[in-house]
Design a protein around this motif. Structure first.
Motif, PDB file in Angstrom:
ATOM      1  N   GLY A 111       0.804  -1.216   0.000  1.00 17.42           N
ATOM      2  CA  GLY A 111       0.000   0.000   0.000  1.00 17.42           C
ATOM      3  C   GLY A 111       0.835   1.264   0.000  1.00 17.42           C
ATOM      4  N   ASN A 112       2.150   1.126  -0.264  1.00 15.39           N
ATOM      5  CA  ASN A 112       3.041   2.282  -0.274  1.00 15.39           C
ATOM      6  C   ASN A 112       3.421   2.684  -1.699  1.00 15.39           C
ATOM      7  OD1 ASN A 112       3.300   2.628   2.563  1.00 15.39           O
ATOM      8  ND2 ASN A 112       4.719   0.894   2.657  1.00 15.39           N
ATOM      9  N   PHE A 113       3.971   3.874  -1.814  1.00 16.46           N
ATOM     10  CA  PHE A 113       4.424   4.391  -3.104  1.00 16.46           C
ATOM     11  C   PHE A 113       5.953   4.466  -3.098  1.00 16.46           C
ATOM     12  CE2 PHE A 113       0.110   5.815  -2.617  1.00 16.46           C
ATOM     13  CZ  PHE A 113      -0.423   5.718  -3.888  1.00 16.46           C
ATOM     14  N   LEU A 114       6.550   3.995  -4.173  1.00 22.60           N
ATOM     15  CA  LEU A 114       8.004   3.992  -4.309  1.00 22.60           C
ATOM     16  C   LEU A 114       8.443   5.109  -5.243  1.00 22.60           C
ATOM     17  CD1 LEU A 114      10.819   2.571  -3.944  1.00 22.60           C
ATOM     18  CD2 LEU A 114      10.250   1.288  -6.012  1.00 22.60           C
ATOM     19  N   ALA A 115       9.429   5.878  -4.815  1.00 23.28           N
ATOM     20  CA  ALA A 115      10.010   6.926  -5.668  1.00 23.28           C
ATOM     21  C   ALA A 115      11.308   6.401  -6.284  1.00 23.28           C
ATOM     22  CB  ALA A 115      10.296   8.179  -4.846  1.00 23.28           C
ATOM     23  N   HIS A 116      11.488   6.643  -7.572  1.00 25.14           N
ATOM     24  CA  HIS A 116      12.681   6.158  -8.265  1.00 25.14           C
ATOM     25  C   HIS A 116      13.066   7.131  -9.369  1.00 25.14           C
ATOM     26  CE1 HIS A 116      10.271   4.869 -11.757  1.00 25.14           C
ATOM     27  NE2 HIS A 116       9.357   4.556 -10.854  1.00 25.14           N
ATOM     28  N   CYS A 117      14.341   7.082  -9.756  1.00 28.31           N
ATOM     29  CA  CYS A 117      14.840   7.964 -10.813  1.00 28.31           C
ATOM     30  C   CYS A 117      16.181   7.440 -11.289  1.00 28.31           C
ATOM     31  CB  CYS A 117      14.996   9.392 -10.276  1.00 28.31           C
ATOM     32  SG  CYS A 117      15.519  10.601 -11.511  1.00 28.31           S
ATOM     33  N   ARG A 118      16.486   7.631 -12.553  1.00 29.25           N
ATOM     34  CA  ARG A 118      17.791   7.224 -13.066  1.00 29.25           C
ATOM     35  C   ARG A 118      18.814   8.317 -12.785  1.00 29.25           C
ATOM     36  NH1 ARG A 118      17.493   2.572 -15.617  1.00 29.25           N
ATOM     37  NH2 ARG A 118      15.510   1.905 -16.519  1.00 29.25           N
ATOM     38  N   ASP A 119      20.033   7.890 -12.452  1.00 27.46           N
ATOM     39  CA  ASP A 119      21.071   8.869 -12.168  1.00 27.46           C
ATOM     40  C   ASP A 119      21.729   9.346 -13.464  1.00 27.46           C
ATOM     41  OD1 ASP A 119      22.781   6.865 -13.003  1.00 27.46           O
ATOM     42  OD2 ASP A 119      23.608   6.442 -11.034  1.00 27.46           O
TER      43      ASP A 119
END
Length: 222
Positions: free
Chosen positions: A150-158
Motif C-alpha cells: 500500500g506504499n508508493f516507491l520513488a525512483h529515478c535514473r542517475d
C-alpha cells in the motif's frame, strides 16, 4: 554514440544521380555535390552530416516513425534546413562528433528544429530529461504503487542511467516530491558540468520548470 572521426570518402555525384534524387521524407532536398551514401568495398558508408539531417527529417515527417514515437507529432524542421547544404553548413560550426542533435534543451517544449533552437549534446545529457515528461502509468512520473504494502516507491535514473530507489512513502504526493527534488539536484549537477553555455542555461531552465511544477501542485493541494 560511436565517434565519427573517420575520413568520409568524397565521391563526386554524377549528373544522372543528381537528377534521380527524390525529396527525403517528402520535404528534404539533398543538394550535395557528392554521394552521401557511397558503397565502398561492398559496405555502405553514410556521410555523418547527411545522417543527422536525414534522421531529423524522419523524426518530423515519417508517418511510421510518428506512429511509433507520437511525442514527435507536430514537430517541424525550419524551411532553411529543408535543404541539406544549409544544415551541413550549420553543423560544421558545432561540436557534434559523438553527440546527438537536440531541439528542446535550449527551449523547453520546443517543436521546431532550427539553428536557434538546436544544439548537439552527449547521450548522457539527452537522456537526462527523457523522464521529465508525462508519466506513462497511472502514477506520477518517478512513482510506482506497491499494492501488497500500500506504499508508493520513488525512483529515478542517475546521470549514468542507473536506476536509483529513493524510498517508500505513504502517499503518491510525498513520493513524487522525493523524485522531483532528486531530479532537480541531478539536473543542476549535470548543468554545472557543461562547457556549452547554451546547454547549461537550458538545463537550468528545465530544473526550474520541474521545481515550479511541484510548487504549483502543492499550492493546489493546499
Amino acid at each position: 554514440m560511436i565517434e565519427e572521426e573517420f575520413e568520409f570518402p568524397m565521391v563526386t555525384a554524377s549528373k544522372s544521380s543528381l537528377y534521380r534524387r527524390k525529396l527525403v521524407w517528402g520535404f528534404g532536398r539533398n543538394n550535395a555535390c557528392y554521394i552521401t551514401q557511397p558503397v565502398i568495398e561492398g559496405k555502405k558508408i553514410i556521410c555523418p552530416y547527411y545522417r543527422r539531417w536525414m534522421d531529423m527529417l524522419k523524426r518530423c515527417y515519417s508517418i511510421r516513425y510518428l506512429e511509433k514515437y507520437p511525442t514527435y507529432k507536430n514537430c517541424e524542421v525550419c524551411k532553411e534546413w529543408h535543404t541539406f547544404s544549409n544544415f551541413r553548413q550549420w553543423m560544421e560550426t558545432q561540436d557534434w562528433n559523438g553527440k546527438q542533435l537536440d531541439k528542446d534543451i535550449i527551449l523547453p517544449n520546443n517543436k521546431l528544429y532550427s539553428p536557434d533552437t538546436c544544439v548537439f549534446v552527449s547521450s548522457q545529457v539527452n537522456s537526462l530529461l527523457l523522464d521529465c515528461g508525462k508519466s506513462k502509468g497511472k502514477c506520477k512520473q518517478g512513482v510506482c504503487f506497491y499494492r501488497n504494502s500500500g506504499n508508493f516507491l520513488a525512483h529515478c535514473r542517475d546521470s549514468v542511467g542507473k536506476k536509483m530507489y529513493l524510498g517508500t512513502f505513504p502517499t503518491e504526493a510525498l513520493a513524487y516530491e522525493a523524485y522531483v527534488h532528486y531530479k532537480h539536484a541531478l539536473i543542476l549537477k549535470v548543468a554545472n558540468e557543461q562547457e556549452d553555455e547554451r546547454v547549461k542555461n537550458g538545463l537550468l531552465l528545465h530544473a526550474n520548470i520541474l521545481l515550479e511544477s511541484l510548487n504549483e501542485e502543492n499550492d493546489v493541494l493546499l
